[in-house]
Design an enzyme around this catalytic site. Structure first.
Site, PDB file in Angstrom:
ATOM      1  N   HIS A  24      -3.569  -3.308  -7.334  1.00 49.98           N
ATOM      2  CA  HIS A  24      -3.565  -2.665  -8.405  1.00 49.98           C
ATOM      3  C   HIS A  24      -3.767  -4.132  -9.310  1.00 49.98           C
ATOM      4  CE1 HIS A  24       0.452  -2.657  -7.851  1.00 49.98           C
ATOM      5  NE2 HIS A  24      -0.150  -1.089  -7.213  1.00 49.98           N
ATOM      6  N   HIS A  78      12.032   4.504  -1.298  1.00 46.73           N
ATOM      7  CA  HIS A  78      10.940   4.121  -2.181  1.00 46.73           C
ATOM      8  C   HIS A  78       9.578   4.800  -1.988  1.00 46.73           C
ATOM      9  CE1 HIS A  78       8.627   2.428  -5.450  1.00 46.73           C
ATOM     10  NE2 HIS A  78       7.672   0.903  -5.237  1.00 46.73           N
ATOM     11  N   GLU A  80       6.531   4.855  -4.195  1.00 40.33           N
ATOM     12  CA  GLU A  80       5.259   4.662  -4.543  1.00 40.33           C
ATOM     13  C   GLU A  80       4.540   4.733  -3.412  1.00 40.33           C
ATOM     14  OE1 GLU A  80       4.972   0.150  -5.957  1.00 40.33           O
ATOM     15  OE2 GLU A  80       2.575   1.343  -6.296  1.00 40.33           O
ATOM     16  N   ASP A  82       2.005   3.739  -1.663  1.00 35.82           N
ATOM     17  CA  ASP A  82       1.838   2.926  -0.535  1.00 35.82           C
ATOM     18  C   ASP A  82       2.667   2.943   0.684  1.00 35.82           C
ATOM     19  OD1 ASP A  82       3.435   1.162  -2.614  1.00 35.82           O
ATOM     20  OD2 ASP A  82       3.215  -0.563  -1.524  1.00 35.82           O
ATOM     21  N   HIS A 145      11.432  -2.238  -8.095  1.00 28.98           N
ATOM     22  CA  HIS A 145      10.863  -2.392  -8.920  1.00 28.98           C
ATOM     23  C   HIS A 145      10.620  -0.808  -9.562  1.00 28.98           C
ATOM     24  CE1 HIS A 145       6.685  -1.579  -8.097  1.00 28.98           C
ATOM     25  NE2 HIS A 145       7.690  -1.124  -6.754  1.00 28.98           N
ATOM     26  N   ASP A 164      11.100  -2.813  -1.526  1.00 31.29           N
ATOM     27  CA  ASP A 164       9.962  -3.832  -2.139  1.00 31.29           C
ATOM     28  C   ASP A 164      10.893  -5.401  -2.352  1.00 31.29           C
ATOM     29  OD1 ASP A 164       7.489  -2.163  -1.998  1.00 31.29           O
ATOM     30  OD2 ASP A 164       7.864  -2.065  -4.361  1.00 31.29           O
ATOM     31  N   TYR A 192       4.837 -12.510  -4.886  1.00 34.20           N
ATOM     32  CA  TYR A 192       5.088 -11.016  -4.753  1.00 34.20           C
ATOM     33  C   TYR A 192       5.778 -10.870  -6.543  1.00 34.20           C
ATOM     34  CZ  TYR A 192       6.326  -7.108  -2.627  1.00 34.20           C
ATOM     35  OH  TYR A 192       6.395  -5.381  -3.028  1.00 34.20           O
ATOM     36  N   HIS A 225       6.474  -5.011   2.972  1.00 37.69           N
ATOM     37  CA  HIS A 225       5.877  -5.351   2.955  1.00 37.69           C
ATOM     38  C   HIS A 225       6.091  -7.171   3.763  1.00 37.69           C
ATOM     39  CE1 HIS A 225       3.611  -2.615   0.615  1.00 37.69           C
ATOM     40  NE2 HIS A 225       4.723  -3.625  -0.406  1.00 37.69           N
TER      41      HIS A 225
HETATM   42 FE1  FEO Z   1       6.536  -0.201  -4.752  1.00 33.49          FE
HETATM   43 FE2  FEO Z   1       5.008  -1.634  -1.867  1.00 33.49          FE
HETATM   44  O1  FEO Z   1       5.718  -0.322  -3.721  1.00 33.49           O
END
Ligand code: FEO
Length: 400
Positions: A24, A78, A80, A82, A145, A164, A192, A225
């Site tokens: 994004h 989390h 989100e 992903d 976040h 994250d 990041y 990640h």
């Molecule tokens: Fe906030 Fe890697 O998702």
């Protein structure tokens, strides 16, 4: 021990996304990983899932260790997509006894997947659960976040699943920080932070303080990640400390876009002035630099000097877009100035100064505007602007 075993019975079971190049609006030249972790204990527990497109890889990694149907607990640190995109399918396959998440996590999961019937177990900061030989201690990290974000700390092994935080968009076949060049990991960590966490600096300071006060014996930090920190934990903690203090280096950026090279000539003259007084300077032409790479440079810069021609009474679109992006990330503790060429109206410099002021960047010059094409005298004014800003940067460092 295999390359995917963090400790006895604790495995990385995530997926590597080698192809993703845009997250994004954030350029992910090195791809990314979606990390998930499996603990085989009396209660077999999966921490986080992966993006839905990569669920097959997650299942293949789990099946190499255990039948997914034997998983008892699922922890969602989390929500989100992903990390949670595979959740609906996995809930059908695993049918876990309990689905652990933060209070905001439960709301977010329901808002995403509309399944109030799942076996939610809401945990808060300080809640501990036993998996058998191991204990999970949960730490809510609201707005780091997302409102739902939390950490899971495995007490007996000293492993922090950090969601994250401390992550990097960095696809690699290696799983640990000491298996890849440290400079690459730190660069991707900075990118990041600059593009995802920058605006949360005050919360990060609070979190670092409260985690330090907990005296956790952290042996590994396993983000969602990139690579897992086991050999360079002080490096990443010190970097987060520095970044969240908004500490910059003795460095200036000249960020510009130009129509017919006049603003570009001004930019290089400003850069020459900065260099003349001894400030490390990067020239950032928005025609060739991606906004997310520019933000990585902004993170470490003390001065941000903006240049844009005036187009249709406004800014060039690349500068307008970049400022919109930068404003959201709230960089602070910097000096700013603006310059630009114009034909008949010349609003760009005022608009850039206003944008810098709205970001609470200390605008230390009125700005330099010139009509059409700069002559030698005007370019000398640009050099002098660079010199003045450069001297302020040096004075600021001498004061510390
Ligand atoms: Fe906030 Fe890697 O998702």
């Amino acid at each position: 021990m295999s390359n995917t075993e963090l400790a006895k019975g604790i495995y990385w079971v995530g997926a590597v996304d080698w192809d993703i190049r845009d997250f994004h609006g954030y350029s992910t030249y090195k791809g990314t990983t979606y990390n998930a972790f499996l603990i085989v204990d009396e209660k077999v527990t999966l921490f986080d899932t992966v993006k839905r497109s990569h669920m097959g890889e997650l299942l293949r990694h789990i099946r190499a260790i255990i039948d997914p149907e034997k998983i008892d607990y699922l922890v969602i640190n989390h929500v989100e997509m992903d990390h949670s995109g595979s959740l609906p399918d996995l809930m059908d396959i695993i049918k876990p006894e309990k689905l652990f998440c933060s209070p905001m996590g439960k709301k977010a999961i329901i808002d995403h997947f509309h399944r109030e019937d799942w076996p939610f177990e809401v945990v808060k900061s300080g809640t501990e659960i036993s998996l058998g030989e191991r204990t999970v201690h949960f730490i809510e990290t609201r707005m780091l976040h997302w409102p739902d974000s939390m950490f899971s700390y495995i007490k007996e092994d000293g492993i922090l699943f950090s969601s994250d935080a401390f992550g990097q968009h960095y696809a690699t076949s290696e799983r640990f920080d000491d298996q890849v060049p440290l400079s690459e990991v730190m660069h991707e960590s900075a990118k990041y932070y600059a593009n995802i966490l920058y605006l949360f600096a005050p919360l990060i300071r609070k979190l670092l303080k409260s985690v330090a006060e907990m005296n956790l014996d952290i042996k590994m930090i396993a983000p969602d990640h990139g690579v897992i920190w086991r050999s360079h934990i002080p490096n990443i903690l010190e970097a987060y400390d520095k970044w969240s203090r908004n500490e910059a280096d003795n460095k200036a950026l000249v960020i510009y876009d130009s129509m017919w090279h006049s603003t570009e000539k001004m930019a290089h003259a400003v850069g020459a002035g900065l260099e003349e007084v001894g400030v490390s300077t990067n020239m950032v032409n928005l025609q060739v630099h991606h906004r997310s790479d520019v933000m990585t440079q902004v993170l470490g810069a003390k001065a941000v000097i903006l240049g844009s021609s005036t187009l249709n009474n406004g800014l060039l679109p690349r500068m307008a877009g970049f400022l919109m992006y930068m404003r959201g990330l709230k960089p602070t503790n910097k000096f700013g100035a603006s310059f630009g060429s114009f034909g008949w109206s010349g609003e760009a410099v005022g608009l850039m100064n206003t944008a810098l002021e709205e970001m609470k960047i200390d605008v230390i010059e009125d700005g330099l505007r010139l009509k059409y094409v700069p002559d030698d005298d005007k370019l000398q004014e640009c050099v002098e602007l660079g010199q003045r800003v450069g001297k302020r940067v040096l004075e600021d460092f001498e004061d510390k």
